[in-house]
Design an enzyme around this catalytic site. Structure first.
Site, PDB file in Angstrom:
ATOM      1  N   GLU A   1       1.137  -1.359  -4.606  1.00  0.00           N
ATOM      2  CA  GLU A   1      -0.107  -0.300  -4.614  1.00  0.00           C
ATOM      3  C   GLU A   1      -1.413  -0.803  -5.595  1.00  0.00           C
ATOM      4  O   GLU A   1      -0.705  -1.117  -6.589  1.00  0.00           O
ATOM      5  CB  GLU A   1       0.753   1.564  -4.877  1.00  0.00           C
ATOM      6  CG  GLU A   1      -0.964   2.379  -4.838  1.00  0.00           C
ATOM      7  CD  GLU A   1      -1.203   2.325  -3.855  1.00  0.00           C
ATOM      8  OE1 GLU A   1      -2.990   2.074  -3.689  1.00  0.00           O
ATOM      9  OE2 GLU A   1      -1.027   2.356  -2.713  1.00  0.00           O
TER      10      GLU A   1
ATOM     11  N   ASN B   1       5.495   7.398   0.032  1.00  0.00           N
ATOM     12  CA  ASN B   1       6.104   8.140   0.965  1.00  0.00           C
ATOM     13  C   ASN B   1       7.307   7.761   2.150  1.00  0.00           C
ATOM     14  O   ASN B   1       7.536   8.018   2.969  1.00  0.00           O
ATOM     15  CB  ASN B   1       4.669   8.184   1.849  1.00  0.00           C
ATOM     16  CG  ASN B   1       4.815   9.791   3.241  1.00  0.00           C
ATOM     17  OD1 ASN B   1       5.490  10.686   3.080  1.00  0.00           O
ATOM     18  ND2 ASN B   1       4.308   8.576   4.714  1.00  0.00           N
TER      19      ASN B   1
ATOM     20  N   PHE C   1       0.385  -1.347  -0.087  1.00  0.00           N
ATOM     21  CA  PHE C   1       0.072  -0.121   0.254  1.00  0.00           C
ATOM     22  C   PHE C   1       0.217   0.936  -0.068  1.00  0.00           C
ATOM     23  O   PHE C   1       0.891   1.985   1.003  1.00  0.00           O
ATOM     24  CB  PHE C   1      -1.109   0.092   1.235  1.00  0.00           C
ATOM     25  CG  PHE C   1      -1.806  -0.983   1.714  1.00  0.00           C
ATOM     26  CD1 PHE C   1      -3.397  -2.060   0.785  1.00  0.00           C
ATOM     27  CD2 PHE C   1      -1.035  -1.868   2.206  1.00  0.00           C
ATOM     28  CE1 PHE C   1      -3.164  -2.234   0.680  1.00  0.00           C
ATOM     29  CE2 PHE C   1      -2.212  -3.442   2.437  1.00  0.00           C
ATOM     30  CZ  PHE C   1      -3.467  -3.365   1.886  1.00  0.00           C
TER      31      PHE C   1
ATOM     32  N   CYS D   1      -4.951   3.158  10.860  1.00  0.00           N
ATOM     33  CA  CYS D   1      -5.689   4.366  11.166  1.00  0.00           C
ATOM     34  C   CYS D   1      -6.811   3.676  11.292  1.00  0.00           C
ATOM     35  O   CYS D   1      -7.880   4.353  11.294  1.00  0.00           O
ATOM     36  CB  CYS D   1      -5.580   4.875   9.410  1.00  0.00           C
ATOM     37  SG  CYS D   1      -6.638   4.139   7.912  1.00  0.00           S
TER      38      CYS D   1
END
Length: 451
Positions: free
Chosen positions: A333, A317, A312, A407
């Site tokens: 991804e 980043n 992912f 998250c």
């Protein structure tokens, strides 16, 4: 048969049925504790009340937002006996806007709540706790958000354009005049933007507006029909006067008014620049993002030339800083456009040791050519649904170290239990305070498989 006065009373099967509590009803409550999402918890006549804006030890008057069976959702409208913890909300919209629900709680108490929430989820769902808790990664409690979406709605009855954020537990829009969590360039931009939008001749065609700040600032206007030429000119004049990029989105992808416009952000510690476009995912909190990358690289601890798998990966980043530190990075991804931009970012930053691939990450990893050869370490940063199918395959990759960025503590805990079943141990875990003033919890966990 004669009827007796007062009629007959019938008991419903299954016992006495409690009357439903109507939405809008006001109730005095004594709050006993906080839930993991920051709401106060009170108990009245066998029902559990979850009260937005209330703290333990307080007596409040709350208004019912929703009720079902034995659970009532409510919002505090008046604090009759305040807690010593309570502080005055810095933002004038805090009581109505649904964006920030913890402004009445000091920053240190917000962090403690998030750490308790993470520990509780890991203990209840996975039955584990880390060998060591990492200090929470945090940054400024205000002025941190470099990206935001403003809701827009034309009220035909009042002939008014509402621009702002959704109200708590509602689709209503709270019109704003300021937003303290935005980074300073976007805060400074807001008054002129609101004035421009409300001066448009045909505001009915507006869908929403997005704000971005990086090495350039930008405004994206989403429209559901063609903009009138006068309105397009107003938006163009606004962008030029404010020195920001204007992006427009109709039926297709977002497009800049000026073809050579570019957006992106820097990661100065690794001398990396990441270009991106509206619609791409980026972390909204720059200071915490950089601290998160540094911690992930420290926990992964790859030696020069070791193969690291980044799942992912988005725009790169994590992958590009890993490559800058000398790792051989395989980054995967699911979104094709993001993969292409990540590849371009690798080339622009001179990082040939970062290799990007598009793949459906719900499929078996060993069927992919890029998975051949195994990995010393794996980093994954999945969406809220987590990555259960991936972690079920983790032991086949040969990695001794796995860093999981989450998250959603609930899916992290579920996936952690699976990693433990595969022989990994939870070495460290900690909170990432990406969204101060909210109860949203992000976390990082390190899993190690003994030799």
């Amino acid at each position: 048969m004669a009827r007796h006065g007062g009629g007959l009373r019938f008991q419903p099967s299954g016992g006495e049925r409690k009357l439903q509590i109507p939405v809008g009803k006001k109730q005095r409550l004594n709050v006993e504790r906080l839930s993991n999402d920051g709401r106060g918890i009170a108990f009245v006549e066998g029902r559990t009340w979850f009260v937005e804006g209330a703290l333990p030890g307080e007596e409040v008057e709350a208004r019912v937002l929703a009720a079902r069976s034995k659970v009532v959702e409510a919002r505090s409208e008046r604090v009759l006996n305040p807690s010593a913890q309570r502080r005055a909300e810095p933002c004038v919209h805090a009581r109505t806007c649904g964006g920030c629900n913890l402004q009445h709680l000091p920053a240190s108490d917000q962090l403690a709540l998030k750490q308790r929430s993470l520990a509780d989820q890991l203990a209840r769902q996975a039955g584990i706790e880390p060998k060591a808790w990492a200090p929470a990664l945090s940054g400024p409690e205000f002025g941190y958000r470099r990206r935001a979406r403003l809701a827009v709605r034309w009220d035909a009855g009042s002939q008014r354009l509402d621009v702002g954020f959704r109200a708590a537990v509602s689709q209503d829009i709270v019109s704003i005049r300021e937003c303290l969590v935005l980074v300073q360039p976007l805060q400074a931009l807001l008054p002129a933007l609101l004035a421009t939008l409300r001066a448009l001749e045909n505001p009915q065609v507006l869908g929403h507006v997005e704000l971005f700040s990086g090495f350039a600032d930008a405004v994206l206007v989403r429209h559901t029909a063609a903009l009138a030429s006068a309105d397009l000119q107003r938006l163009t004049d606004f962008a030029r006067e404010q020195g920001v990029q204007l992006w427009l989105q109709g039926k297709g992808l977002p497009q800049p008014l000026e073809p050579d416009s570019a957006l992106g952000y820097h990661l100065p510690e690794w001398d990396v620049q990441l270009d991106w476009r509206p619609g791409d995912f980026v972390q909204v909190n720059a200071p915490v993002n950089e601290a998160m990358i540094a911690q992930a690289l420290d926990w992964l601890a790859p030696e020069a030339g070791e193969r690291v798998l980044d799942l992912f990966c988005g725009l790169g980043n994590f992958a590009l800083p890993l490559a800058r530190n000398g790792a051989e990075v395989v980054a995967v991804e699911g979104v094709g456009e993001m993969v292409e931009r990540a590849r371009t970012n690798a080339v622009r930053n001179g990082l040939p040791n970062a290799h990007f691939y598009q793949a459906d990450l719900s499929k078996p990893l060993l069927e992919a050519e890029w998975s051949n050869g195994g990995f010393a370490a794996v980093l994954l940063d999945p969406p809220r649904d987590g990555a259960l199918e991936l972690v079920r395959q983790m032991s086949t990759l040969g990695a001794r170290r796995v860093v999981y960025v989450s998250c959603n503590p609930a899916t992290l805990s579920r996936d952690a239990a699976e990693l433990v079943r595969q022989g990994y141990q939870l070495e460290r875990a900690g909170v990432l305070d990406m969204f101060p003033q909210t109860a949203h919890v992000e976390a990082m966990a390190l899993f190690v498989r003994p030799v």
